[in-house]
Design a protein around this motif. Structure first.
Motif, short mmCIF file in Angstrom:
data_model
loop_
_atom_site.label_atom_id
_atom_site.label_comp_id
_atom_site.label_asym_id
_atom_site.label_seq_id
_atom_site.Cartn_x
_atom_site.Cartn_y
_atom_site.Cartn_z
N ILE A 119 -38.42 82.32 -106.18
CA ILE A 119 -37.33 83.23 -106.56
C ILE A 119 -36.50 82.65 -107.72
CG2 ILE A 119 -35.24 84.40 -105.75
CD1 ILE A 119 -37.28 85.68 -104.18
N PRO A 120 -36.06 81.36 -107.66
CA PRO A 120 -35.29 80.83 -108.80
C PRO A 120 -36.11 80.83 -110.09
CG PRO A 120 -35.12 79.37 -106.91
CD PRO A 120 -36.17 80.37 -106.58
N ALA A 121 -37.43 80.55 -109.97
CA ALA A 121 -38.25 80.48 -111.19
C ALA A 121 -38.30 81.84 -111.88
CB ALA A 121 -39.66 80.01 -110.84
N PHE A 122 -38.40 82.92 -111.13
CA PHE A 122 -38.54 84.24 -111.75
C PHE A 122 -37.21 84.95 -111.94
CE2 PHE A 122 -42.69 83.18 -110.26
CZ PHE A 122 -43.50 83.58 -111.29
N PHE A 126 -29.65 85.87 -97.51
CA PHE A 126 -28.56 86.15 -98.46
C PHE A 126 -28.60 85.19 -99.64
CE2 PHE A 126 -26.61 88.35 -94.74
CZ PHE A 126 -26.60 89.60 -95.31
N ASN A 127 -28.99 83.92 -99.39
CA ASN A 127 -29.10 82.98 -100.50
C ASN A 127 -30.16 83.43 -101.50
OD1 ASN A 127 -27.11 81.25 -99.72
ND2 ASN A 127 -28.47 79.75 -98.77
N TRP A 128 -31.29 83.93 -101.00
CA TRP A 128 -32.34 84.39 -101.92
C TRP A 128 -31.84 85.60 -102.71
CZ3 TRP A 128 -35.82 83.87 -97.14
CH2 TRP A 128 -36.33 82.57 -97.07
N ILE A 129 -31.14 86.50 -102.01
CA ILE A 129 -30.62 87.68 -102.73
C ILE A 129 -29.59 87.25 -103.77
CG2 ILE A 129 -29.30 89.81 -102.43
CD1 ILE A 129 -30.66 90.07 -99.66
N ALA A 130 -28.73 86.29 -103.39
CA ALA A 130 -27.72 85.81 -104.33
C ALA A 130 -28.38 85.09 -105.50
CB ALA A 130 -26.75 84.88 -103.61
N THR A 131 -29.53 84.45 -105.26
CA THR A 131 -30.24 83.81 -106.38
C THR A 131 -30.72 84.86 -107.37
OG1 THR A 131 -30.99 82.13 -104.82
CG2 THR A 131 -32.12 82.23 -106.93
#
Lengths: 530, 175
Positions: A275-278, A337-342
């Protein structure tokens, strides 16, 4: 996170001349990348075997009545499909990724115990052969469901002994693999790679490995008790001799619940890398991700009772397991939520790994919610052993663990092979998978709520419509996986060279410090991480 | 890999192996642990609690007088209790005794009679010697139970019931 001080001097100076070649290379290899490759091909093979079993089951369930296979064989297929997918496909696949990635992501040259690593893998193969070969012995393969409940399992034939032996071997292999992974992570990190700088895939595997060491021996104990009940006159689970079949359920699920997190925690790590990479943003809430993973792992030890609400535990016990289970939604929610916030306000692109990761977040959340529904004791007493449960755990295991394995495979295949996969074919694979999966498993919620029991080859007429759809979806899903196989092989054979870092936002050591493909020996001099 | 690191790796492996072996032991230890915990908390019997009788009307009592009439056969026939006091709905067991003093084998059948005259329909018998013919050897003595309850539907003013049995010989029934 892990910004590098200086680029590593790397080249293709690894010569394969001093390595054995051909079959011997793979039999005797102690190289973490070779062993990772072995694990990944092995698990893909087992995935297709388990998939064929699942399609046979779904084909039988296409219409009410008995058409294709007899009920005994149906039960064997149900059982071995579960065992093969859990112990043969998902778990070894994660160990394969661990072997490939952990040394590269922490800047280590190899695993801590390379020879034991070889042994861990080559133990898995005879175990898988035992499991699958049990179909061909008198009485057919284990037909008790993958949970191996007595008293049924005590009464069946020699295939049970083969299954128990397979579980023993797989357990030994997992424990050795976990010891290797923990030792590697604790002792072989590059200078400057502190624990709280480790990529989350390494963190989730560290915690997973501890879970494995804690619960695989318990499973080994449980199946040993089954074995002595069968052959040596003990009565651990035999009521006639003063034992209690319920006892097995307690021991089994003390293993079984951490086991489901063993399958999903590495998935969290992979999604936290993709997720952070994209989204081209650093991961939101790194520390809370670590603590959430640890909390989920610890909570997994005190919720086993929610698998057995119907056995007649006292109300206080049922209530405890209900609340403890619901508590797990808190750290899991933190992760979601952390992934969504990312992703929030990120510069997102939607290549195949990202698609599978977003698919994971949506569908895994559905599986998580149906898990919360099942956690409510009185609801579970109604839904226990219905297709609602089947729908629930396929949402967390297929669109949870399996989708993430695909995401990881697409994400890292450029690093593994130095070649780029076919993007449109990857996207086609994703969309067919997500559509087929939902057609196959979403109707099973309705079937379960309407009261259709699981593990039966025939059903009442009112369930016919949704079973037909479920089978259609299963076949779409199953056959789309051939696209994945084709895409991977085509990628390996193609000459589309991948860049050293084909993903803009990827910032872990294997992308920033190593060429593509990663050389056979990497980080023989440890990089320095600031 | 230098020797110090190899040594450190071995130490880590040893610690982890200890955990694995301890957990194997824990798996087996769960069997006696559960037994102990369940026994000391008294939670082994949860599943039979539901079998309690919920139909007993504890708000009133009925006295059932037990009579044995020897009008049919001149032998010894008696109730072992004179009367029994019970709540409607409550299952009770009472005993009758026959001593065959006639000096020959006898087959006889008991017939019930209850007073007041509408009480019979509220006597619900689960076991009774009156259900079938009874054969006695010469001089035989036998205690025979009657298991019955008074229906909770019995009228509230029916506070005393007389339950009486009379044996009649069955001709040609000697077995």
């Amino acid at each position: 996170m892990s910004a590098a001080t200086h680029a590593q001097d790397h080249g293709h100076h690894d010569d394969h001349a001093h390595h054995p070649t051909g079959l011997k290379r793979w039999l005797f290899t102690t190289n973490h990348k070779d062993i990772g490759t072995l694990y990944l091909w092995f698990s893909l093979t087992m995935f297709f075997m388990g998939g064929v079993m699942a399609l046979l089951l779904r084909a039988e369930l296409f219409q009410p009545g008995l058409q294709l296979i007899n009920p005994e064989f149906f039960n064997s297929l149900t059982t071995v499909h579960g065992l093969v997918m859990v112990f043969g496909a998902i778990m070894p696949a994660w160990v394969g990724f661990a072997n490939w990635l952990i040394p590269m992501q922490i800047g280590a040259a190899d695993m801590a115990f390379p020879r034991m690593n070889n042994w861990s893998f080559w133990l898995v193969v005879p175990a898988a052969i035992l499991l699958v070969a049990s179909f061909f012995v008198p009485g057919g393969a284990a037909a008790s469901g993958w949970t191996l409940y007595p008293p049924l399992i005590i009464q069946q034939g020699i295939s049970i002994d083969m299954t128990i032996l397979a579980v023993h071997i797989l357990g030994a292999s997992s424990i050795m693999g976990s010891i290797n992974i923990i030792t590697t992570i604790l002792n072989l990190r590059a200078p400057g790679m502190t624990l709280m700088k480790m990529p989350l895939f390494v963190w989730t595997w560290l915690i997973t490995a501890y879970l494995l060491i804690a619960v695989m021996p318990v499973l080994a104990g449980a199946v040993t008790m089954l074995l002595t009940d069968r052959h040596f006159g003990t009565s651990f689970f035999n009521a006639a001799g003063g034992g209690d079949p319920t006892m097995f359920m307690h021991i089994f699920w003390f293993f079984g619940h951490p086991e489901v997190y063993i399958m999903i925690l590495p998935a969290f790590g992979v999604v936290s890398a993709i997720i952070p990479a994209f989204a081209r943003k650093p991961l939101f809430g790194y520390a809370s991700m670590v603590y959430a993973t640890a909390s989920i792992a610890i909570l997994s030890f005190i919720v086993w009772g929610h698998h057995m609400f119907t056995v007649g535990m006292p109300a206080a016990g049922n209530l405890f397991f209900m609340y403890a289970t619901m508590l797990i939604a808190v750290p899991t929610g933190v992760k979601i939520f952390n992934w969504i916030a990312t992703m929030w306000q990120g510069s997102m692109t939607f290549e195949t790994p990202m698609l599978f990761s977003i698919g994971f977040i949506c569908l895994f959340t559905i599986g998580g919610f149906s898990g919360l529904v099942l956690a409510i004791t009185p609801v579970d007493i109604t839904l226990h052993n219905t297709y609602y449960v089947v729908a629930h755990f396929h949402y967390v295991l297929v669109s949870g663990a399996l989708f993430t394995l695909f995401a990881g495979a697409y994400f890292w295949i450029p690093k593994f092979t130095g070649k780029m996969y076919n993007e449109s074919l990857g996207k086609l694979h994703f969309w067919l998978s997500v559509i087929g999966f939902n057609i196959a498993f979403f109707p099973q919620h309705f079937l379960g709520l309407a009261g259709m029991p699981r593990r039966i080859p025939d059903y009442a007429l009112q369930f016919a419509e949704w079973n037909m759809w479920s089978t259609i979806g299963a076949f779409i899903f199953g056959f789309s996986q051939l696209l994945f196989l084709y895409n991977m092989i085509e990628c390996i054979r193609s000459n589309r060279k991948a860049a050293d870092n084909p993903w803009e936002g990827a910032d872990t050591l294997e992308w920033t410090h190593l060429p593509s493909p990663a050389p056979y020996h990497s980080f023989e001099t440890a990089p320095v991480v600031k | 890999m230098d020797a110090a690191l190899a040594d450190r790796n071995r130490q880590t492996m040893t610690k982890l192996l200890v955990i694995a072996v301890a957990m194997l032991g824990f798996g087996f230890a769960m069997v006696p642990m559960y037994r102990q915990i369940c026994e000391s908390l008294g939670i082994t019997q949860t599943r039979v609690v539901g079998a309690a009788n919920t139909q007993v009307d504890a708000s009133r009592s009925v006295t059932v007088e037990l009579l044995a009439s020897s009008g049919g056969l001149p032998w010894r026939f008696e109730a072992l209790e004179r009367e029994v006091r019970l709540h409607p709905g409550q299952l009770v067991t009472v005993n009758y005794r026959v001593v065959n003093t006639l000096g020959r084998p006898v087959t006889a059948h008991a017939v019930m009679n209850a007073a007041p005259s509408n009480a019979g329909r509220y006597i619900e018998k689960q076991a009774c010697f009156c259900f079938s013919n009874q054969s006695f050897a010469a001089g035989e003595e036998r205690v025979m139970p009657v298991v019955f309850r008074v229906s909770p539907e019995a009228p509230r003013d029916m506070s005393t019931i007389s339950l009486s049995y009379t044996f009649f010989e069955q001709p040609g029934g000697a077995s």
